[in-house]
Design an enzyme around this catalytic site. Structure first.
Site, PDB file in Angstrom:
ATOM      1  N   THR A   1     -20.250  26.975  36.815  1.00  0.00           N
ATOM      2  CA  THR A   1     -19.976  25.543  36.777  1.00  0.00           C
ATOM      3  C   THR A   1     -18.486  25.210  36.578  1.00  0.00           C
ATOM      4  O   THR A   1     -18.078  24.077  36.830  1.00  0.00           O
ATOM      5  CB  THR A   1     -20.846  24.886  35.674  1.00  0.00           C
ATOM      6  OG1 THR A   1     -20.820  23.483  35.829  1.00  0.00           O
ATOM      7  CG2 THR A   1     -20.390  25.260  34.284  1.00  0.00           C
ATOM      8  N   TYR A   2     -17.662  26.173  36.148  1.00  0.00           N
ATOM      9  CA  TYR A   2     -16.267  25.845  35.872  1.00  0.00           C
ATOM     10  C   TYR A   2     -15.532  25.541  37.183  1.00  0.00           C
ATOM     11  O   TYR A   2     -15.433  26.394  38.062  1.00  0.00           O
ATOM     12  CB  TYR A   2     -15.544  26.971  35.115  1.00  0.00           C
ATOM     13  CG  TYR A   2     -16.064  27.209  33.704  1.00  0.00           C
ATOM     14  CD1 TYR A   2     -16.850  26.257  33.045  1.00  0.00           C
ATOM     15  CD2 TYR A   2     -15.774  28.368  33.015  1.00  0.00           C
ATOM     16  CE1 TYR A   2     -17.328  26.472  31.749  1.00  0.00           C
ATOM     17  CE2 TYR A   2     -16.240  28.595  31.717  1.00  0.00           C
ATOM     18  CZ  TYR A   2     -17.023  27.640  31.100  1.00  0.00           C
ATOM     19  OH  TYR A   2     -17.501  27.854  29.827  1.00  0.00           O
ATOM     20  N   SER A   3     -15.012  24.319  37.257  1.00  0.00           N
ATOM     21  CA  SER A   3     -14.346  23.843  38.484  1.00  0.00           C
ATOM     22  C   SER A   3     -15.210  24.143  39.700  1.00  0.00           C
ATOM     23  O   SER A   3     -14.704  24.571  40.747  1.00  0.00           O
ATOM     24  CB  SER A   3     -12.968  24.490  38.655  1.00  0.00           C
ATOM     25  OG  SER A   3     -12.061  23.920  37.786  1.00  0.00           O
TER      26      SER A   3
ATOM     27  N   LYS B   1     -21.853  32.731  33.773  1.00  0.00           N
ATOM     28  CA  LYS B   1     -23.004  32.004  33.219  1.00  0.00           C
ATOM     29  C   LYS B   1     -23.754  31.253  34.301  1.00  0.00           C
ATOM     30  O   LYS B   1     -23.194  30.935  35.357  1.00  0.00           O
ATOM     31  CB  LYS B   1     -22.566  30.972  32.181  1.00  0.00           C
ATOM     32  CG  LYS B   1     -21.562  31.440  31.172  1.00  0.00           C
ATOM     33  CD  LYS B   1     -21.318  30.379  30.101  1.00  0.00           C
ATOM     34  CE  LYS B   1     -20.061  30.676  29.306  1.00  0.00           C
ATOM     35  NZ  LYS B   1     -18.820  30.361  30.009  1.00  0.00           N
TER      36      LYS B   1
END
Ligand SMILES: NC(=O)c1ccc[n+]([C@@H]2O[C@H](COP(=O)([O-])OP(=O)(O)OC[C@H]3O[C@@H](n4cnc5c(N)ncnc54)[C@H](OP(=O)(O)O)[C@@H]3O)[C@@H](O)[C@H]2O)c1
Length: 323
Positions: A56-58, A83
């Site tokens: 989900t990061y960026s 994750k």
């Protein structure tokens, strides 16, 4: 650098895990590819071998950047954690959650972005109230058997949920969570009551996120919102500055930093390094200088009276980050 054995995984990891949430785009405080590369390379120079990212990061950019940079190094030497749970680059109904479908799809996407065949640690980013934990664990167990994942971990949930997951793994002979990535720092210590006794009993490695209170513990409290990231935290609703003891703790961090001639961040990290609950804090920084500060903090020693002084003003606060 100092290294530690991560819970029951047997993996040797640096006592600083580099958080990769600030790599990519989407906010002014994030680093583009070149800036991220400089930071990751410096981290490796300093002996960091442990990296934490997420689908989900960026929206996946963080995984891509990390994978690109690590491709210039010996993959065997690096411990890479990512994750699943929130949606990443894909945004549709089955891009989030912990169903078998989501896990299998998102894991493939994460491995593609990382450019790797295997991830060392695959973590569930939160509990999924719509999928039975046994379904999730069976999908994760299969991923380990396929060789796509080496170890599994979990992040921020109630201790009773984590204990239930461990019990289901044991009863069904499935892989079990070997790490807990949770919110923990001097002004948020709720995990000491329930979660850490479970982690200790079950030999689970502990990886605190936001170990510096997302920056709150790195500068005088009245300056928390002086940076773009600080403003973002306020908008996001992080409550680390709101606890009844927070300002006093922040002031004691300032005082000890001045006494020892080090930075506030170094005091706040030294507290993690001496803390028996903690294996490796996941440090988030967008600055090479701040990364170097973090590594130097391994040499800052806190006496038991320093620790007691820092901890003394803490009062329980509402649980945060289990959503
Ligand atoms: N599992 C989860 O739900 C979850 C949630 C949040 C984060 N995480 C993980 O945890 C990592 C760290 O989170 P975080 O960024 O919130 O952690 P953090 O390390 O508590 O806070 C980062 C903030 O502290 C500042 N900072 C760091 N070192 C400093 C220093 N020496 N002097 C002054 N300021 C300093 C940074 O500013 P500069 O950028 O200027 O250095 C940044 O604003 C993330 O990258 C991610 O991997 C996981």
């Amino acid at each position: 650098m100092e290294y530690t054995t991560l819970g029951s995984t047997g993996m040797e990891v640096s006592k600083i895990c580099l958080g990769c949430m600030s790599f990519g785009s989407g906010a002014d405080w994030m680093l583009d590819e070149d800036e991220s590369e400089e930071l990751i390379e410096r981290a490796i120079d300093l002996g960091v071998n442990f990296f934490d990212t997420a689908n989900t990061y960026s929206a996946g950019e963080s995984e891509e950047i990390l994978g690109d940079v690590l491709s210039h190094y010996d993959r065997d030497e690096q411990v890479v954690a990512t994750k699943v749970r929130f949606s990443g680059a894909n945004d549709h109904r089955n891009a989030e959650g912990l169903s078998r479908k989501t896990i299998e799809q998102e894991l493939e996407h994460s491995l593609d972005r990382l450019g790797m065949d295997t991830v060392d640690l695959y973590q569930i980013h939160r509990w999924d109230y719509d999928t039975p934990i046994e379904t999730t664990l069976r999908a994760l167990d299969d991923a380990v058997r396929r060789g796509q994942v080496r170890h599994i971990g979990a992040s921020s949930m109630w201790a009773h949920q984590f204990q239930e997951a461990l019990q289901v793994s044991d009863e069904r002979g499935l892989v079990r969570f070997e790490t807990m990535q949770n919110l923990y720092h001097l002004t948020y210590r709720e995990e000491e009551r329930e979660m850490y006794p479970v982690c200790d009993k079950e030999d689970v490695g502990v990886l605190p996120w936001s170990p510096l209170g997302a920056g709150y513990l790195t500068r005088p409290h009245e300056e928390f919102t002086a940076t773009e990231r600080g403003e973002h935290e306020l908008d996001y609703g992080t409550p680390y500055h709101e606890g009844p003891g927070s300002e006093e703790i922040n002031e004691r961090v300032q005082e000890l930093a001045a006494d020892k001639g080090v930075t506030m961040a170094q005091i706040a990290l030294a507290w993690h390094f001496q803390n028996d609950n903690v294996d490796a804090p996941i440090v988030g920084t967008s600055s090479v200088e701040h990364l170097e500060d973090a590594v130097e903090a391994l040499e800052v020693s806190l006496s038991s009276s320093d620790v007691a002084y820092l901890e003394e003003p803490y009062e329980p606060v509402p649980v945060f980050g289990h959503e």
